[in-house]
Design a protein around this motif. Structure first.
Motif, PDB file in Angstrom:
ATOM      1  N   ARG A 128       0.833  -1.201   0.000  1.00 12.18           N
ATOM      2  CA  ARG A 128       0.000   0.000   0.000  1.00 12.18           C
ATOM      3  C   ARG A 128       0.865   1.248   0.000  1.00 12.18           C
ATOM      4  O   ARG A 128       0.558   2.235  -0.645  1.00 12.18           O
ATOM      5  CB  ARG A 128      -0.924  -0.013   1.217  1.00 12.18           C
TER       6      ARG A 128
ATOM      7  N   GLN B 248     -12.214   8.095  11.013  1.00 17.38           N
ATOM      8  CA  GLN B 248     -12.138   7.424  12.315  1.00 17.38           C
ATOM      9  C   GLN B 248     -13.508   7.016  12.856  1.00 17.38           C
ATOM     10  O   GLN B 248     -13.735   6.961  14.063  1.00 17.38           O
ATOM     11  CB  GLN B 248     -11.420   8.331  13.332  1.00 17.38           C
TER      12      GLN B 248
ATOM     13  N   GLN C 283      -4.478  -2.484  -3.345  1.00 19.89           N
ATOM     14  CA  GLN C 283      -3.951  -1.977  -2.072  1.00 19.89           C
ATOM     15  C   GLN C 283      -3.758  -0.463  -2.114  1.00 19.89           C
ATOM     16  O   GLN C 283      -2.704   0.077  -1.788  1.00 19.89           O
ATOM     17  CB  GLN C 283      -2.646  -2.675  -1.708  1.00 19.89           C
TER      18      GLN C 283
ATOM     19  N   ASP D  58      -3.498   3.268  -1.300  1.00 21.35           N
ATOM     20  CA  ASP D  58      -3.095   3.972  -0.082  1.00 21.35           C
ATOM     21  C   ASP D  58      -2.898   5.438  -0.420  1.00 21.35           C
ATOM     22  O   ASP D  58      -2.044   5.780  -1.236  1.00 21.35           O
ATOM     23  CB  ASP D  58      -1.796   3.381   0.458  1.00 21.35           C
TER      24      ASP D  58
ATOM     25  N   THR E 299      -3.551   8.011   4.447  1.00 20.81           N
ATOM     26  CA  THR E 299      -4.374   8.139   5.646  1.00 20.81           C
ATOM     27  C   THR E 299      -5.446   7.067   5.629  1.00 20.81           C
ATOM     28  O   THR E 299      -5.931   6.687   4.556  1.00 20.81           O
ATOM     29  CB  THR E 299      -5.042   9.529   5.738  1.00 20.81           C
ATOM     30  N   ASP E 300      -5.815   6.593   6.819  1.00 19.00           N
ATOM     31  CA  ASP E 300      -6.920   5.642   6.922  1.00 19.00           C
ATOM     32  C   ASP E 300      -8.266   6.348   7.057  1.00 19.00           C
ATOM     33  O   ASP E 300      -9.298   5.695   7.216  1.00 19.00           O
ATOM     34  CB  ASP E 300      -6.720   4.718   8.130  1.00 19.00           C
TER      35      ASP E 300
ATOM     36  N   GLY F 281     -11.036   3.820   6.292  1.00 12.97           N
ATOM     37  CA  GLY F 281     -10.617   3.107   7.484  1.00 12.97           C
ATOM     38  C   GLY F 281      -9.454   2.184   7.201  1.00 12.97           C
ATOM     39  O   GLY F 281      -8.912   2.139   6.088  1.00 12.97           O
ATOM     40  N   ASP F 282      -9.057   1.427   8.190  1.00 14.46           N
ATOM     41  CA  ASP F 282      -7.992   0.447   8.029  1.00 14.46           C
ATOM     42  C   ASP F 282      -8.497  -0.709   7.165  1.00 14.46           C
ATOM     43  O   ASP F 282      -9.627  -1.187   7.357  1.00 14.46           O
ATOM     44  CB  ASP F 282      -7.566  -0.084   9.401  1.00 14.46           C
ATOM     45  N   PRO F 283      -7.695  -1.180   6.207  1.00 14.32           N
ATOM     46  CA  PRO F 283      -8.181  -2.223   5.297  1.00 14.32           C
ATOM     47  C   PRO F 283      -8.494  -3.548   5.971  1.00 14.32           C
ATOM     48  O   PRO F 283      -9.226  -4.363   5.398  1.00 14.32           O
ATOM     49  CB  PRO F 283      -7.045  -2.375   4.282  1.00 14.32           C
TER      50      PRO F 283
ATOM     51  N   ALA G 133      -9.262  -3.729   9.759  1.00 14.27           N
ATOM     52  CA  ALA G 133     -10.269  -3.449  10.784  1.00 14.27           C
ATOM     53  C   ALA G 133     -11.584  -2.984  10.183  1.00 14.27           C
ATOM     54  O   ALA G 133     -12.663  -3.281  10.709  1.00 14.27           O
ATOM     55  CB  ALA G 133      -9.735  -2.398  11.760  1.00 14.27           C
ATOM     56  N   GLN G 134     -11.511  -2.242   9.082  1.00 10.38           N
ATOM     57  CA  GLN G 134     -12.728  -1.756   8.401  1.00 10.38           C
ATOM     58  C   GLN G 134     -12.880  -2.434   7.031  1.00 10.38           C
ATOM     59  O   GLN G 134     -13.247  -1.800   6.034  1.00 10.38           O
ATOM     60  CB  GLN G 134     -12.684  -0.225   8.238  1.00 10.38           C
TER      61      GLN G 134
ATOM     62  N   TRP H 168     -14.218  -1.124   3.176  1.00 12.58           N
ATOM     63  CA  TRP H 168     -13.428  -1.234   1.951  1.00 12.58           C
ATOM     64  C   TRP H 168     -14.192  -2.019   0.887  1.00 12.58           C
ATOM     65  O   TRP H 168     -14.232  -1.617  -0.283  1.00 12.58           O
ATOM     66  CB  TRP H 168     -12.087  -1.919   2.251  1.00 12.58           C
TER      67      TRP H 168
END
Length: 344
Positions: free
Chosen positions: A3, A164, A233, A235, A238-239, A243-245, A247-248, A252
């Protein structure tokens, strides 16, 4: 590709290869594009000297009816007889620009509602790109289209950002599909028949919007679009975007056109992409980067997903060609008949 490496490639290539304020396209002889749809004769992109007169700003503090959430047009600049630049104050994204190309009969038919074509820019781009770097104005002058070219942020990715988990601005999807739609319908005689096309990040936006709001656009066209964010991937540093790929992951997936192709059933589709090598519209050797090959991998995944879902599409996998404006201009030429037919 990692990423972080993808981000480096995006930033470097978009700055040099035409996704933002790049140099104008090179001039080449007419060629034929060989893709999975066969050999199609096309007109070469040509560089055009700027003939745009100096804009005259409107002195009016506010123009027309606001959107339901208070978004409003605060300024209109008449660039030429067809071109208008709007400045919009939006709760979703702040103050942004939108360029319009009016139908030729717009003034003569003040009660007519016009079919709409959105043209979406790429990363680091802006609302004037399509008229600065292509012949979109000449190409559409004989049509009845209201052509809408909105700002979408440097790396906005046509999404309402996760932030967030808090949501809130920037909310590009809300701006484009709700606020801008209402402003155009209430003040610029936009009808309810719409098509969309875009390049790179805007190609992503075209397919993403067609999926997230089925039926809103009758046709969608992507030129070198980033169509598989998970596989590629993506990037942007920033998430806050999705969000995080991990956790979220669900968010995605909700924003990945390749995952959600089933929503495109019934939408007329056009997809074009190259392989990154020096092609017939490249005057010089393309910069040494992996951007268009990276894009090509995403497009192959997207096209395979369409085939698996038995969703028809016009595909031009034209082989050699860089991530640059001459190929996107050619894509607009080749896809316009499909876009217009969808509006009939």
């Amino acid at each position: 590709m990692s990423r972080s490496l993808a981000l480096v490639i995006i930033l470097a290539a978009f700055a040099t290869a035409g996704c933002g304020s790049a140099s104008r396209p090179s001039t080449n002889a007419p060629v034929a594009s060989q893709g999975s749809t066969g050999t199609i004769p096309v007109a070469a992109a040509t560089a055009r000297p700027s003939s745009t007169p100096r804009p005259t700003a409107s002195p009016r503090p506010a123009i027309g009816q606001p959107a339901d959430d208070g978004a409003r047009i605060v300024d209109v600049t008449e660039v030429d007889h067809r071109t208008r630049d709007l400045r919009i104050d939006s709760p979703a994204v702040g103050t942004v620009g939108v360029r319009l190309l009016l139908p030729g009969a717009f003034e003569a038919q003040p009660t007519t509602d016009w079919p709409v074509m959105y043209l979406l820019h790429g990363a680091t781009g802006m609302h004037a790109d399509w008229t600065e770097y292509t012949d979109a104005e000449d190409l559409t002058k004989s049509t009845d289209l209201l052509v809408v070219m909105p700002d979408a942020g440097e790396f906005g990715f046509y999404s309402d950002w996760w932030n967030q988990g808090n949501g809130g601005p920037p909310e590009w999807e809300t701006f484009h599909l709700l606020e801008l739609r209402q402003l155009l319908e209430r003040n610029w005689h936009a009808g309810d028949k719409r098509v969309v096309a875009g390049l790179s990040m805007g190609g992503y936006g075209a397919m993403e919007y067609a999926e997230r709001k089925p039926g809103f656009f009758l046709a969608a066209a992507s030129f070198s679009g980033a169509l598989d964010p998970i596989g590629g991937q993506i990037d942007i540093g920033t998430d806050d975007l999705w969000g995080d790929p991990v956790a979220q992951a669900d968010n995605w997936r909700a924003h990945d056109p390749t995952v959600n192709v089933a929503a495109l059933k019934g939408t007329a589709l056009y997809v074009s992409y190259g392989d990154g090598g020096k092609g017939p519209l490249d005057k010089i050797e393309p910069p040494s980067d992996d951007l268009e090959p990276w894009i090509a991998d995403q497009n192959r995944a997207f096209v395979a997903a369409l085939a698996k879902a038995k969703i028809p599409a016009t595909i031009d996998a034209y082989g050699q060609g860089s991530h640059d404006w001459p190929y996107w201009e050619r894509g607009l030429h080749e896809s316009l008949p499909l876009l217009l037919k969808a509006l009939d």
